[in-house]
Motif scaffolding. Structure first.
Motif, mmCIF file in Angstrom:
data_model
loop_
_atom_site.group_PDB
_atom_site.id
_atom_site.type_symbol
_atom_site.label_atom_id
_atom_site.label_comp_id
_atom_site.label_asym_id
_atom_site.label_seq_id
_atom_site.Cartn_x
_atom_site.Cartn_y
_atom_site.Cartn_z
ATOM 1 N N GLY A 1 0.829 -1.202 0.000
ATOM 2 C CA GLY A 1 0.000 0.000 0.000
ATOM 3 C C GLY A 1 0.864 1.252 0.000
ATOM 4 N N ILE A 2 0.236 2.421 0.080
ATOM 5 C CA ILE A 2 1.011 3.653 -0.084
ATOM 6 C C ILE A 2 2.026 3.887 1.049
ATOM 7 C CG2 ILE A 2 -0.666 4.841 -1.565
ATOM 8 C CD1 ILE A 2 -1.758 6.308 0.713
ATOM 9 N N ASP A 3 1.851 3.185 2.169
ATOM 10 C CA ASP A 3 2.850 3.321 3.240
ATOM 11 C C ASP A 3 3.859 2.167 3.241
ATOM 12 O OD1 ASP A 3 1.277 1.243 4.048
ATOM 13 O OD2 ASP A 3 0.669 2.124 5.973
ATOM 14 N N GLY A 4 3.761 1.293 2.230
ATOM 15 C CA GLY A 4 4.730 0.199 2.108
ATOM 16 C C GLY A 4 4.314 -1.084 2.818
ATOM 17 N N ARG A 5 3.318 -0.996 3.717
ATOM 18 C CA ARG A 5 2.821 -2.236 4.343
ATOM 19 C C ARG A 5 1.886 -2.926 3.350
ATOM 20 N NH1 ARG A 5 -0.050 -0.540 9.818
ATOM 21 N NH2 ARG A 5 -0.805 1.159 8.538
ATOM 22 N N LYS A 6 1.410 -4.141 3.678
ATOM 23 C CA LYS A 6 0.428 -4.801 2.813
ATOM 24 C C LYS A 6 -0.730 -3.836 2.531
ATOM 25 C CE LYS A 6 -3.454 -7.798 3.095
ATOM 26 N NZ LYS A 6 -4.412 -8.541 3.859
ATOM 27 N N MET A 7 -1.111 -3.703 1.256
ATOM 28 C CA MET A 7 -2.265 -2.857 0.974
ATOM 29 C C MET A 7 -3.488 -3.499 1.610
ATOM 30 S SD MET A 7 -3.725 -1.350 -2.656
ATOM 31 C CE MET A 7 -2.252 -0.507 -3.141
ATOM 32 N N SER A 8 -4.192 -2.751 2.437
ATOM 33 C CA SER A 8 -5.269 -3.340 3.218
ATOM 34 C C SER A 8 -6.302 -2.274 3.550
ATOM 35 C CB SER A 8 -4.671 -3.911 4.510
ATOM 36 O OG SER A 8 -5.666 -4.474 5.300
ATOM 37 N N ALA B 1 13.409 -3.374 -6.239
ATOM 38 C CA ALA B 1 12.690 -4.423 -5.498
ATOM 39 C C ALA B 1 12.194 -3.929 -4.142
ATOM 40 C CB ALA B 1 13.608 -5.625 -5.310
ATOM 41 N N GLU B 2 12.767 -2.806 -3.667
ATOM 42 C CA GLU B 2 12.363 -2.281 -2.356
ATOM 43 C C GLU B 2 11.463 -1.064 -2.498
ATOM 44 O OE1 GLU B 2 13.077 -3.494 0.695
ATOM 45 O OE2 GLU B 2 14.006 -5.191 -0.337
ATOM 46 N N SER B 3 11.044 -0.765 -3.718
ATOM 47 C CA SER B 3 10.358 0.495 -3.968
ATOM 48 C C SER B 3 8.886 0.286 -4.332
ATOM 49 C CB SER B 3 11.093 1.216 -5.109
ATOM 50 O OG SER B 3 10.328 2.308 -5.547
ATOM 51 N N THR B 4 8.002 0.812 -3.495
ATOM 52 C CA THR B 4 6.558 0.601 -3.722
ATOM 53 C C THR B 4 6.098 1.114 -5.096
ATOM 54 O OG1 THR B 4 6.169 0.693 -1.358
ATOM 55 C CG2 THR B 4 4.259 1.055 -2.764
ATOM 56 N N PRO B 5 6.505 2.326 -5.548
ATOM 57 C CA PRO B 5 6.029 2.754 -6.870
ATOM 58 C C PRO B 5 6.434 1.768 -7.971
ATOM 59 C CG PRO B 5 7.099 4.582 -5.747
ATOM 60 C CD PRO B 5 7.312 3.371 -4.896
ATOM 61 N N PHE B 6 7.653 1.240 -7.874
ATOM 62 C CA PHE B 6 8.098 0.298 -8.902
ATOM 63 C C PHE B 6 7.287 -0.999 -8.825
ATOM 64 C CE2 PHE B 6 10.470 -3.357 -10.366
ATOM 65 C CZ PHE B 6 10.768 -2.973 -11.664
ATOM 66 N N LEU C 1 4.312 -1.504 -7.796
ATOM 67 C CA LEU C 1 2.960 -1.298 -8.335
ATOM 68 C C LEU C 1 3.007 -1.146 -9.859
ATOM 69 C CD1 LEU C 1 1.500 1.114 -5.618
ATOM 70 C CD2 LEU C 1 0.946 -1.293 -5.940
ATOM 71 N N LEU C 2 3.979 -0.387 -10.311
ATOM 72 C CA LEU C 2 4.100 -0.172 -11.763
ATOM 73 C C LEU C 2 4.303 -1.496 -12.500
ATOM 74 C CD1 LEU C 2 5.926 2.605 -13.591
ATOM 75 C CD2 LEU C 2 6.780 0.304 -13.997
ATOM 76 N N LYS D 1 6.282 7.965 -10.106
ATOM 77 C CA LYS D 1 4.909 8.066 -9.569
ATOM 78 C C LYS D 1 3.963 8.661 -10.629
ATOM 79 C CE LYS D 1 6.068 8.776 -4.695
ATOM 80 N NZ LYS D 1 5.987 9.743 -3.601
ATOM 81 N N LYS D 2 4.484 9.633 -11.386
ATOM 82 C CA LYS D 2 3.654 10.267 -12.427
ATOM 83 C C LYS D 2 3.234 9.228 -13.468
ATOM 84 C CE LYS D 2 4.114 14.192 -14.906
ATOM 85 N NZ LYS D 2 4.992 15.084 -15.644
ATOM 86 N N ARG D 3 4.190 8.397 -13.852
ATOM 87 C CA ARG D 3 3.887 7.345 -14.843
ATOM 88 C C ARG D 3 2.925 6.304 -14.238
ATOM 89 N NH1 ARG D 3 2.068 5.737 -19.235
ATOM 90 N NH2 ARG D 3 2.811 3.732 -19.987
ATOM 91 N N LEU D 4 3.149 5.987 -12.965
ATOM 92 C CA LEU D 4 2.265 5.022 -12.298
ATOM 93 C C LEU D 4 0.826 5.540 -12.287
ATOM 94 C CD1 LEU D 4 1.818 2.449 -10.592
ATOM 95 C CD2 LEU D 4 2.418 3.794 -8.568
#
Ligand code: AQP
Length: 323
Positions: free
Chosen positions: A184-191, A228-233, A235-236, A263-266
């Motif tokens: 999710g947007i804070d890096g934890r499991k999206m929930s 691999a550690e980056s949430t935007p990547f 998700l993308l 993020k803009k591309r995402l």
């Protein structure tokens, strides 16, 4: 093959639900016998507001239909329309060791995150086992986060069959290796319960705000970064083509790229991917009676199966109806 899965009406479905599970529900429809339910009894462990629970339940039905569920083929229904699951949950509780439930990671996670647990949340895996077993389901598509719960269902079914005879089918999980737990947007499991989700049907400034607020580290633009550690990547990579994903991966590693750019591309990708579903949902919203008809019809189909199985369960356990 009979397919069974569900989603809780504990909020609006998010991108994690979609890539982890809902997309697979839709692709598995063809050539199978799908039963998809709205897990309202499960949601009651957290949503204790009657109008809200009603609204979410109908909302999730709309979401399913907008995403491509075919109600002529799949039974789409609300969990409470098959009350036999709660009866089975009790019977299964009696063959479920406490230790099994105490090891449930998702329960421990929620408690660790500060949720005040009730008995329903603790007993969730037993009700989930009942949801699956009462339809003699063969295959259960779920996200990675549900892997342990599926193992528990298999254990519970095995214990019942060993004690009372071979009543239940031991179901197989269907979990895509390619889709890990979606962050999710804070890096934890999206929930839904962490309030860190990007909704499937979010759009406009609300969507933009969420995507642009995804938490990243503070590495400067010029620094090489670990995709691999980056949430935007992460998700993308679920939406972009393989070629585009590889390009972003290379740019991360090379440095000289700011998180704002990815993020803009995402944002563009999410917006474009879900636009047709949003459109279809808007159309469906115009006919609330249709959605209720679908649920009613799906509930009757599902309940007919559950009632037959429960007759066998009652016989096997020495609890036949006496009237
Ligand atoms: N972040 C995720 N990544 C991959 N799959 C996920 N699923 C949920 N979150 C992710 C999968 O979506 C299906 C439906 O989930 P659910 O709503 O029934 O329950 P959940 O897993 O508990 O989802 P939430 O958002 O975390 O709900 P709350 O906060 O209400 O508990 C499941 O197959 C799940 O694996």
């Amino acid at each position: 093959m009979r397919i069974l899965s569900g989603i809780q009406p504990s909020g609006r479905p998010h991108v994690g639900n979609y890539f982890g599970a809902l997309r697979q529900y839709i692709t598995l429809q063809a050539g199978n016998e799908p039963f998809y339910f709205i897990a309202s009894y499960h949601a009651l462990t957290a949503v204790q507001d009657a109008p809200l629970l009603r609204e979410y339940t109908v909302g999730v039905a709309l979401d399913f239909l907008a995403l491509g569920l075919d109600p002529q083929h799949a039974a789409l229904f609300a969990q409470q329309d098959v009350p036999e699951v709660t009866e089975l949950a009790w019977i299964l509780s009696c063959v479920t060791p406490m230790g099994l439930l105490e090891r449930a990671v998702s329960y421990k996670d929620k408690v660790a995150q500060g949720l005040i647990p009730n008995h329903g949340l603790f007993a969730y895996p037993v009700l989930q086992a009942a949801d699956i077993l009462v339809y003699l389901s063969d295959l259960v598509p779920v996200g990675q986060d549900q892997k342990q719960h599926l193992e528990m269902t298999r254990d519970i079914a095995g214990k019942f069959n060993q004690q009372f005879g071979e009543v239940f089918v031991i179901p197989e999980p269907y979990i895509l290796d390619s889709t890990a737990v979606v962050p999710g947007i804070d890096g934890r499991k999206m929930s839904k319960s962490y309030g860190n989700e990007i909704g499937i049907f979010d759009e406009g400034s609300a969507l933009k705000k969420k995507v642009m607020s995804i938490v990243t580290d503070s590495a400067p633009v010029e620094a090489p970064k670990d995709p691999a550690e980056s949430t935007p990547f992460l998700l993308l990579s679920m939406i972009a083509s393989e070629e585009e994903t590889a390009e972003w991966e290379a740019r991360y590693k090379a440095g000289g790229m700011g998180y704002g750019e990815v993020k803009k591309r995402l944002l563009e990708l999410i917006d474009g991917y879900f636009a047709p579903f949003r459109e279809r949902r808007r159309e469906l919203e115009k006919d609330p009676a249709y959605v209720l008809d679908v649920l009613r019809e799906g509930g009757m189909r599902a309940r007919a199966v559950a009632q037959q199985v429960m007759r066998r369960v009652r016989e096997a356990t020495g609890l036949p109806t006496t009237y």
